[in-house]
Write an enzyme that holds these catalytic residues in place. Structure first.
Site, short mmCIF file in Angstrom:
data_model
loop_
_atom_site.label_atom_id
_atom_site.label_comp_id
_atom_site.label_asym_id
_atom_site.label_seq_id
_atom_site.Cartn_x
_atom_site.Cartn_y
_atom_site.Cartn_z
N LYS A 61 4.58 4.70 -2.06
CA LYS A 61 4.82 6.12 -2.29
C LYS A 61 6.30 6.46 -2.45
CE LYS A 61 0.57 8.07 -0.30
NZ LYS A 61 -0.27 6.87 -0.26
N TYR A 78 -3.18 14.11 3.96
CA TYR A 78 -2.87 12.86 3.25
C TYR A 78 -3.86 12.66 2.11
CZ TYR A 78 -0.55 8.28 3.22
OH TYR A 78 0.20 7.19 2.91
N TYR A 127 0.82 -1.21 0.00
CA TYR A 127 0.00 0.00 0.00
C TYR A 127 0.86 1.27 0.00
CZ TYR A 127 -3.95 -3.14 0.51
OH TYR A 127 -4.88 -4.13 0.29
N SER A 128 0.81 2.10 1.03
CA SER A 128 1.47 3.40 0.95
C SER A 128 3.00 3.34 1.02
CB SER A 128 0.95 4.34 2.04
OG SER A 128 -0.34 4.79 1.70
N MET A 129 3.56 2.17 1.27
CA MET A 129 5.01 2.04 1.08
C MET A 129 5.36 2.05 -0.41
SD MET A 129 6.28 -0.42 4.22
CE MET A 129 7.60 -1.17 3.30
#
Length: 420
Positions: free
Chosen positions: A99, A210, A95-97
């Protein structure tokens, strides 16, 4: 569609025997690089306690220093219902890793002079021209004003764009929730236009919120490179670094390594299999490559990526970015009047697509100033400490991150083991 349903979701297991991978060798390396192997062994019982209490099905933890893995431990189950144990090659939804990886992809283009940080994003993606900003009211009575300045590319990297995710009860987020509830609302053809049609939460550059910002960075990469985001990442990052298990979906021959995903039952609080998991089942190539949250990876692949960042853009003889580029990415760019960027981020500033420790004394756990990293919605987490030359990564699959704060325990357990 996977992007829609995934981003809307952020809101009593018997003891399993832990498996230390090549324990004798990692213990020797731990002592060599300045850790106490005995103290690192304190990690396992704490992680096991989360498993024994039925909070997490399994964990995978890695600690490296000076480029050498000093601790690697798979505990519990990859899939509790199927009886599949966690292993070092388990594939996780990060997921947001995603980014920081998307940010690196964009920075390879920045290094080539394809864009400048203070360029308006509308220069490349005209859908974001003439943005409106929320002032007051709701529904038909909502009051908007013109954006006083354009959304700059650096605002996207820093989540100061004014865009949102629809995760809160704000009037703007209600509009996001309405949009995202329509399965036909976001397609490769209308994604940018529909997101840009919503009012901003705040004037660009004035607050941290966010948001879809990193997904817009992903769209910028596609526009400037002429490739789909996954293709550009494959050519520029994954293949050169040998990250063979990282991408936007899991091929059929690897599906057996994809971990089950869990959440808490709303009534009982017990850990259960998550239905309608964020971003779909990851078994086919998605219509939209979500730069903000769409990647899967393994702990070894992510370690390679993180070590590249720690080394200033190079690992195993392969250079992805220049040293000064990485320094720029991992420096705080948040103005003093906006620190901390979030109430639960004391001592933290924000670099490009990840947080950066600006005051280790203010952090809620052991750290060093300059420490950087981020987490993923399903409880994946990484930090890089340039001062101590440490990479630490913890992987689990429980939504949302922070419900069980096992990664905070993990971080402290890593630092308490330093004895050099």
């Amino acid at each position: 569609m996977r992007l829609i349903f995934g981003l809307m979701v952020c809101c009593t297991l018997m003891a399993c025997q832990s498996t230390v991978v090549d324990a004798k060798n990692t213990a020797s390396i731990a002592e060599e690089v300045g850790f106490s192997a005995e103290r690192l062994d304190r990690i396992a019982p704490v992680m096991q306690s989360y498993i024994d209490q039925g909070k997490l099905a399994g964990t995978l933890t890695l600690v490296a220093k000076d480029g050498k893995i000093a601790y690697l431990n798979a505990q519990g189950m990859q899939d509790k219902e199927a009886g599949t144990p966690m292993s070092e090659d388990t594939i996780f939804r990060i997921y947001s890793m995603s980014k920081p990886i998307t940010a690196v992809a964009a920075m390879t283009l920045w290094e080539q002079g394809k864009f400048h940080m203070f360029d308006p994003i509308a220069k490349y993606l005209p859908e974001f021209t003439n943005m409106k900003v929320y002032v007051s009211g709701s529904g038909d009575d909502m009051v908007l004003e013109d954006a006083k300045s354009p959304i700059r590319i650096i605002d996207l990297f820093m989540h100061t764009s004014g865009l949102s995710y629809g995760f809160t009860g704000s009037e703007v987020d209600k509009l996001y929730q309405k949009l995202l509830s329509d399965p036909d609302a976001l397609t490769p053809e209308n994604f940018l236009a529909n997101i840009a049609s919503l009012p901003l939460n705040h004037q660009p550059g004035t607050a941290w919120n966010y948001s879809f910002s990193t997904d817009i960075i992903g769209a910028l990469v596609e526009k400037l490179s002429g490739k789909r985001l996954g293709e550009y990442m494959q050519d520029t990052i994954f293949t050169p670094l040998g990250m063979k298990d990282t991408g936007f979906y899991v091929s059929a021959d690897k599906v057996h390594r994809l971990t089950q995903i869990y959440t808490a039952d709303r009534k009982t609080g017990q850990t259960i299999v998550m239905q309608n998991e964020p971003l779909g089942d990851y078994k086919s190539d998605p219509e939209i490559h979500s730069g903000g949250g769409g990647l899967v990876s393994t702990i070894q692949d992510y370690f390679t990526f993180a070590q590249m960042m720690l080394n200033g853009g190079e690992v195993n003889g392969v250079r992805i970015l220049g040293r000064k580029t990485v320094e720029y990415m991992t420096s705080n760019h948040m103005p003093k009047n906006m620190l901390p960027y979030s109430p639960d981020a004391q001592g933290e500033g924000f670099g490009l697509a990840m947080s950066v420790t600006t005051d280790a004394d203010m952090a809620g756990f052991m750290s060093s100033t300059g420490n950087f990293g981020w987490g993923g919605m399903a409880s994946t987490y990484f930090r890089v400490d340039p001062k101590e030359k440490i990479v630490l990564i913890s992987m689990a699959q429980f939504v949302p991150i922070g419900f069980h704060r096992y990664h905070d325990d993990f971080r402290n357990l890593v630092y308490q083991a330093l004895v050099d």
